[in-house]
Design an enzyme around this catalytic site. Structure first.
Site, PDB file in Angstrom:
ATOM      1  N   GLU A  23      51.665  45.174 -53.435  1.00 35.19           N
ATOM      2  CA  GLU A  23      52.995  45.414 -53.270  1.00 35.19           C
ATOM      3  C   GLU A  23      53.563  46.590 -54.325  1.00 35.19           C
ATOM      4  O   GLU A  23      54.837  46.797 -54.387  1.00 35.19           O
ATOM      5  CB  GLU A  23      54.051  44.276 -53.326  1.00 35.19           C
ATOM      6  CG  GLU A  23      53.579  43.080 -52.279  1.00 35.19           C
ATOM      7  CD  GLU A  23      54.228  43.002 -50.985  1.00 35.19           C
ATOM      8  OE1 GLU A  23      55.308  43.837 -50.848  1.00 35.19           O
ATOM      9  OE2 GLU A  23      53.680  43.230 -49.814  1.00 35.19           O
TER      10      GLU A  23
ATOM     11  N   CYS B  75      64.608  47.691 -56.676  1.00 35.18           N
ATOM     12  CA  CYS B  75      63.778  47.957 -55.396  1.00 35.18           C
ATOM     13  C   CYS B  75      63.822  49.221 -54.940  1.00 35.18           C
ATOM     14  O   CYS B  75      62.937  49.828 -54.372  1.00 35.18           O
ATOM     15  CB  CYS B  75      64.007  47.031 -54.208  1.00 35.18           C
ATOM     16  SG  CYS B  75      64.228  45.423 -54.743  1.00 35.18           S
TER      17      CYS B  75
ATOM     18  N   HIS C 233      59.102  39.111 -55.038  1.00 33.11           N
ATOM     19  CA  HIS C 233      58.240  40.150 -56.026  1.00 33.11           C
ATOM     20  C   HIS C 233      58.530  39.631 -57.271  1.00 33.11           C
ATOM     21  O   HIS C 233      59.750  39.141 -57.588  1.00 33.11           O
ATOM     22  CB  HIS C 233      58.953  41.493 -55.413  1.00 33.11           C
ATOM     23  CG  HIS C 233      58.280  42.162 -54.361  1.00 33.11           C
ATOM     24  ND1 HIS C 233      59.225  42.769 -53.462  1.00 33.11           N
ATOM     25  CD2 HIS C 233      57.210  42.130 -53.896  1.00 33.11           C
ATOM     26  CE1 HIS C 233      58.449  43.242 -52.349  1.00 33.11           C
ATOM     27  NE2 HIS C 233      57.132  42.909 -52.544  1.00 33.11           N
TER      28      HIS C 233
HETATM   29  O1  SUG Z   1      59.722  43.633 -48.360  1.00 37.92           O
HETATM   30  N1  SUG Z   1      62.896  43.647 -47.031  1.00 37.92           N
HETATM   31  C1  SUG Z   1      62.090  44.152 -48.131  1.00 37.92           C
HETATM   32  C2  SUG Z   1      62.917  44.147 -49.654  1.00 37.92           C
HETATM   33  C3  SUG Z   1      61.867  44.547 -50.684  1.00 37.92           C
HETATM   34  C4  SUG Z   1      62.443  44.491 -51.973  1.00 37.92           C
HETATM   35  N2  SUG Z   1      61.674  45.236 -53.000  1.00 37.92           N
HETATM   36  C5  SUG Z   1      61.571  44.818 -54.226  1.00 37.92           C
HETATM   37  N3  SUG Z   1      61.732  43.456 -54.597  1.00 37.92           N
HETATM   38  N4  SUG Z   1      60.934  45.650 -54.934  1.00 37.92           N
HETATM   39  C6  SUG Z   1      60.628  43.073 -48.114  1.00 37.92           C
HETATM   40  O2  SUG Z   1      60.948  42.044 -48.117  1.00 37.92           O
HETATM   41  C7  SUG Z   1      63.547  43.218 -44.840  1.00 37.92           C
HETATM   42  C8  SUG Z   1      63.830  44.053 -43.521  1.00 37.92           C
HETATM   43  C9  SUG Z   1      64.409  43.280 -42.440  1.00 37.92           C
HETATM   44  O3  SUG Z   1      64.462  41.939 -42.380  1.00 37.92           O
HETATM   45  O4  SUG Z   1      64.876  44.080 -41.678  1.00 37.92           O
HETATM   46  C10 SUG Z   1      62.641  43.858 -45.945  1.00 37.92           C
HETATM   47  O5  SUG Z   1      61.486  44.326 -45.506  1.00 37.92           O
END
Ligand code: SUG
Length: 448
Positions: A174, A371, A250
């Site tokens: 990730e 993020c 994460h």
């Molecule tokens: O991978 N949300 C992302 C959020 C990522 C956050 N990044 C970090 N913590 N670095 C994920 O879960 C949600 C998309 C949706 O539900 O429409 C989403 O992909």
């Protein structure tokens, strides 16, 4: 030579929507099917970039992806013209259309893992695109991510690019969301800290029971090998499986580091004392003095951390050596978190100031300030070798703001995603964006 941490923020794409696609990410699940506002989302992100630039930080921008990803839908067997593909998938498999429309590439902390030149065997800055293979909608990001990073850091003398790891769960990666670097100064050798959720091959490591652990130990080790990191310059630690089960998908949802400082929650890791001792002794070998700031569960619970995104903040170094924390508005509305932050900044410690940003559109999908950015430590020569089109300036900010105003819708629901016109709008906008950012042809519709 001078060196910098440059924050490249993901520009929110025109299809930003709440698809409820990320099992284990509480915000994504709880806002599923709500209508979103892509225009507001992109402007909120740009406002953060502009504010950081105005504060004197080096700021860049990372382009969004082509969505809906019609090429990905074709690989799943949908055929005909682009409009027919969209109409057919909307009728027969709406979840696949939603996934192929996700603007999730905005969370560029997941785009790649980056090792600065001072840490790597060949003295180049290394990038490994993350395979994001835990979620289908994110697993389709890395080919375009690699092309975009290649166009931004297009100099083989200074930058080395690695393709994503094998696309299987055993190498689930990730990117920088599970990677932090400690150093005395950005241009000096540092210690790279890789946090994993489970081991794919060694059954002695515990694993969460409810939600998936997205990052494996084996993926982190592969990235460290690809980047040519020294064993003395790397520390691995396991995330506490019980916090993953509480929505910490994460590590950057429960810890953040910068310079010589780690800011983390008491429950974030397993074997915390051993890990802190290793970070401290390895950082000492490269001349650094490790400091940790532990937030006790008695002050802020894991639930508070997940809801407020306290740790998904940007910890930034100021010229006087003190640090500034960039937090989302949700931290101010959580009484315990806000009280904790008042105490922290008033305590005379290294973190002296908190700045609050409204990033609600992204937050509702589980993406806070940290993020939205990919950190790249660069020395002056390397910074000069970056494609200047992606470095934020007042005039680039104006161009991007006007571009968003011209092309983005202010409301997005499933009906909009099923509209074949949206695809044409997005391609038109992205074609113009590649010219604004001087990226050349990076999108499938531009190269196929
Ligand atoms: O991978 N949300 C992302 C959020 C990522 C956050 N990044 C970090 N913590 N670095 C994920 O879960 C949600 C998309 C949706 O539900 O429409 C989403 O992909």
């Amino acid at each position: 030579m001078k060196s910098y941490e440059v924050n490249f923020d993901g520009l929110v794409g025109p299809t930003h929507n709440y698809g409820g696609l990320s099992y284990g990410n509480v915000a994504s699940q709880s806002n599923s099917q709500q209508s979103s506002n892509p225009k507001e989302a992109a402007l909120q992100g740009l406002a953060k970039m502009k504010a950081l630039m105005d504060m004197g930080f080096q700021q860049g921008v990372l382009a969004p992806q082509e969505r809906p990803d019609v090429a990905a839908l074709r690989r799943l067997g949908f055929a005909g013209s682009d409009a027919q593909v969209i109409q057919q998938v909307a009728k027969e498999a709406m979840p696949l259309l939603v996934a192929s429309c996700s603007a999730s590439s905005m969370w560029v902390a997941n785009a790649a893992t980056v090792s600065p030149s001072a840490d790597t065997a060949d003295g180049r800055v290394h990038f490994t695109a993350a395979n994001l293979n835990c979620k289908y909608h994110r697993s389709i990001e890395h080919p375009t991510t690699s092309r975009v990073l290649g166009a931004m850091f297009a100099n083989q003398q200074h930058f080395a690019h690695h393709a994503a790891l094998p696309a299987v769960a055993q190498f689930g990666d990730e990117g920088a969301a599970n990677h932090t670097r400690f150093c005395r100064a950005y241009g000096e050798a540092g210690v790279e800290f890789f946090v994993f959720g489970r081991s794919a091959f060694d059954t002695r490591y515990p694993a969460p029971q409810k939600y998936p652990a997205r990052q494996t130990l084996e993926a982190s080790q592969a990235v460290a090998r690809l980047h040519g990191l020294r064993e003395e310059g790397v520390v691995y630690a396991q995330q506490n499986p019980s916090v993953i089960d509480q929505g910490v998908f994460h590590n950057d949802v429960i810890a953040v580091g910068n310079g010589e400082v780690l800011f983390y929650h008491e429950d974030a890791f397993l074997e915390t004392d051993k890990m802190l001792a290793e970070l401290s002794s390895k950082l000492a070998k490269v001349g650094g003095k490790f400091q940790s700031v532990c937030v006790p569960r008695s002050a802020v619970t894991v639930d508070d951390a997940v809801r407020s995104y306290l740790f998904n903040s940007q910890l930034l170094s100021r010229p006087d050596g003190s640090m500034l924390l960039i937090v989302p508005e949700e931290c101010r509305s959580n009484e315990r978190v806000w009280q904790y932050l008042q105490g922290l900044t008033g305590s005379g410690g290294v973190i002296r100031e908190v700045k609050v940003f409204d990033l609600k559109q992204s937050m509702q999908n589980g993406g806070g300030p940290a993020c939205l950015r990919l950190r790249v430590a660069l020395n002056e020569t390397e910074l000069a070798a970056v494609n200047p089109g992606v470095i934020m300036t007042a005039s680039l900010y104006d161009s991007l703001t006007q571009w968003v105003e011209r092309h983005y819708r202010d409301r997005m629901t499933e009906n909009d995603l099923a509209d074949p016109q949206l695809l044409l709008e997005c391609r038109g906008a992205l074609d113009e964006l590649t010219q604004i950012l001087k990226l050349g042809a990076v999108y499938p519709f531009q190269i196929n």
